[in-house]
Design an enzyme around this catalytic site. Structure first.
Site, mmCIF file in Angstrom:
data_model
loop_
_atom_site.group_PDB
_atom_site.id
_atom_site.type_symbol
_atom_site.label_atom_id
_atom_site.label_comp_id
_atom_site.label_asym_id
_atom_site.label_seq_id
_atom_site.Cartn_x
_atom_site.Cartn_y
_atom_site.Cartn_z
ATOM 1 N N LEU A 156 22.840 -55.657 32.756
ATOM 2 C CA LEU A 156 22.727 -56.983 32.154
ATOM 3 C C LEU A 156 21.760 -57.820 32.984
ATOM 4 O O LEU A 156 22.076 -58.225 34.105
ATOM 5 C CB LEU A 156 24.099 -57.652 32.077
ATOM 6 N N GLY A 171 19.770 -63.091 31.712
ATOM 7 C CA GLY A 171 19.983 -64.503 32.035
ATOM 8 C C GLY A 171 18.807 -65.124 32.771
ATOM 9 O O GLY A 171 18.098 -64.456 33.525
ATOM 10 N N ARG A 207 20.345 -71.792 38.154
ATOM 11 C CA ARG A 207 20.828 -72.305 39.445
ATOM 12 C C ARG A 207 19.975 -71.841 40.623
ATOM 13 O O ARG A 207 20.079 -72.396 41.718
ATOM 14 C CB ARG A 207 22.284 -71.891 39.651
ATOM 15 N N GLN A 217 17.203 -59.182 24.436
ATOM 16 C CA GLN A 217 18.175 -60.153 23.935
ATOM 17 C C GLN A 217 17.433 -61.470 23.754
ATOM 18 O O GLN A 217 17.199 -62.209 24.707
ATOM 19 C CB GLN A 217 19.352 -60.326 24.901
ATOM 20 N N ASN A 226 37.854 -59.876 38.091
ATOM 21 C CA ASN A 226 36.930 -58.984 37.410
ATOM 22 C C ASN A 226 35.587 -59.038 38.140
ATOM 23 O O ASN A 226 35.021 -60.116 38.330
ATOM 24 C CB ASN A 226 36.780 -59.451 35.961
ATOM 25 N N ASN A 245 23.960 -66.044 42.063
ATOM 26 C CA ASN A 245 23.615 -67.067 41.077
ATOM 27 C C ASN A 245 22.833 -68.229 41.664
ATOM 28 O O ASN A 245 22.321 -69.067 40.925
ATOM 29 C CB ASN A 245 24.886 -67.600 40.406
ATOM 30 N N TYR A 248 -12.087 -57.394 69.124
ATOM 31 C CA TYR A 248 -11.965 -57.258 67.679
ATOM 32 C C TYR A 248 -12.775 -56.042 67.245
ATOM 33 O O TYR A 248 -13.984 -55.948 67.519
ATOM 34 C CB TYR A 248 -12.490 -58.503 66.952
ATOM 35 N N TYR A 272 -19.497 -58.536 59.620
ATOM 36 C CA TYR A 272 -19.751 -59.315 58.409
ATOM 37 C C TYR A 272 -21.012 -60.136 58.567
ATOM 38 O O TYR A 272 -21.152 -60.910 59.527
ATOM 39 C CB TYR A 272 -18.541 -60.224 58.144
#
Length: 463
Positions: free
Chosen positions: A8, A11, A15, A72, A169, A227, A365, A386
């Site tokens: 699932l 959503g 929050r 969904q 649950n 959440n 470097y 460079y």
């Protein structure tokens, strides 16, 4: 019996107050939905469906072919979400295991145990439950006089008596697949939220004479649903503790577990020691007998055996065995350091290959370069890679010596065994075994300093 996973993940997660879709927020470097789908895969699920809504494209982009996707379009509750999978699964024999996409701590072995318990119980549905001290916000498991599960009541719909129940649950379930979708057709939205609750399926099955089983989980932290940012930090803490513990049980010494951050995909060999303040991210692989830290920040890098890395940052780099890095070194993407090498303090490497036995001891470097074996690069030397438009490459062959404060202006090649004298600015290739000197000849002026000082003092008095 075939097993189907339904995640699932539709959503919005308001929050979280974030532009990032909720289930894509990372926990120890991996998005929450990735932890969930990985747990299902570890449990031997035959087919995984992810119910998506808000942020559907982002979830698809992340998971790719690891799952199938069901849209969904309206978020009308968990029962409505699962019902969207009916065209794919409703006629299939087997089990459906339903897991929330924001429960990153759920483990594959727990899902496997839940599925096996369900099969052995002969129930139409099995709920993963937990006993908690503070059940506020959770659906309550309501049992009948015979101790069997009668129904689940959502927190907002609880009576005072139901609200006192401590068995909750967790939102993870196993169903007989056909019975699940048959019951879903009977679910209504006659509740405080006006939603179609998946939990109503248990009441419907119970009224049809079907048995509802429940398995109480031992480690309640596995059930944490994220959440908001507070719960995200809590899940991160528990996941980090789990990861650190796993590495220690596999033979890794972690000096200060509370101040060590290791992401979920990191691999560490035995007898390696990790010191405080170390951060190991991405798909980093570290060999055996290494000393990492204090304060090493390593991402997506490969580290050989017996390597020492202190106060250093490595990103998309590799370091071969018996090499030391740091303190205060920065190995940027594309860097590969060979065996028995030394990368010292305040050294930065970028897209550079450093050969076996070579040394870049300090304050240098080296970028867009290929450095051979047994090369010594002196203090303050740089490759000027460079030119304002393009990145150019420097090649330094085996056994070369680069003196301190040298500038190698790319593109340039320093030959095998060549010697660049300190303070030189090299703009042309140096042949093998040649000595290159590229600096202004020194001139000394005896007594000049005394006259210079007097002149400066005179100017200062005049002002």
């Amino acid at each position: 019996m075939k097993r189907y996973g339904i995640v699932l993940a539709a959503g919005q997660g308001k929050r979280m107050k974030s532009k990032t879709y909720k289930v894509l927020h990372p926990v120890c470097g991996k998005p929450m939905v990735g932890h969930v789908t990985d747990a299902l895969a570890q449990a031997g699920i035959d087919r995984t469906l992810v119910i998506v809504g808000h942020g559907a494209d982002a979830v698809r982009d992340y998971l790719g072919e690891r799952a199938e996707y069901v849209m969904q379009h309206e978020q009308l509750g968990t029962g409505h979400a699962v019902l969207q999978a009916a065209p794919i699964l409703a006629g299939e024999e087997g089990l459906s295991i339903i897991v929330c996409g924001d429960t990153p701590l759920i483990q594959g072995e727990t899902i496997q145990r839940l599925a096996e318990y369900h099969e052995q119980s002969g129930a139409a549905a099995t709920i993963l439950t937990a006993e908690v001290d503070d059940p506020a916000g959770y659906g309550r498991i309501i049992r009948g006089h015979d101790g069997e599960v009668a129904r689940i009541v959502e927190h907002k719909d609880c009576s005072a008596e139901e609200a006192a129940v401590r068995e909750i649950n967790t939102g993870t379930y196993v169903f007989d697949n056909r019975k699940l979708f048959a019951a879903l057709k009977q679910v209504t939205n006659n509740n405080a939220q006006g939603e179609y609750y998946l939990t109503d399926v248990f009441r419907i099955l119970n009224e049809a004479g079907e048995r509802i089983a429940a398995l109480c989980i031992e480690d309640v932290t596995e059930t944490i649903g994220v959440n908001d940012r507070i719960a995200l930090a809590e899940a991160e803490r528990y996941m980090r503790e789990r990861i650190v513990k796993r590495h220690m049980l596999n033979g890794v010494t972690i000096i200060d577990p509370a101040h060590t951050y290791i992401e979920s995909e990191v691999v560490i060999g035995s007898d390696t020691t990790i010191y405080s303040g170390t951060i190991l991210k991405g798909r980093t692989v570290i060999g055996e007998d290494c000393v990492i830290g204090p304060n090493a920040d390593i991402a997506n890098s490969s580290i050989g055996d017996a390597v020492t890395i202190r106060y250093a940052v490595l990103e998309d780099a590799s370091v071969d065995s018996r090499t030391s890095v740091g303190p205060f070194a920065y190995l940027r993407p594309g860097t590969a350091v060979g065996r028995d090498a030394k990368i010292g303090d305040f050294v930065e490497l970028k897209n550079a290959k450093i050969g076996n036995g070579s040394k870049v001891p300090h304050l240098s470097y080296v970028g867009d370069a290929e450095v051979g074996e047994r090369v010594n690069i002196g203090c303050g030397a740089i490759t000027a890679n460079y030119d304002g438009f393009n990145k150019n490459r420097t090649i330094i062959k085996d056994n070369a010596f680069i003196g301190s404060n040298s500038n190698l202006i790319a593109p340039v090649t320093i030959g095998e065994g060549a010697y660049v004298v300190a303070g030189s600015t090299i703009t042309h290739d140096v042949p093998d075994d040649a000595m290159a000197i590229a600096r202004e000849r020194q001139t000394n002026k005896p007594g000049y300093v005394t006259r210079f000082r007097e002149r400066m003092k005179s100017k200062k008095r005049e002002t």
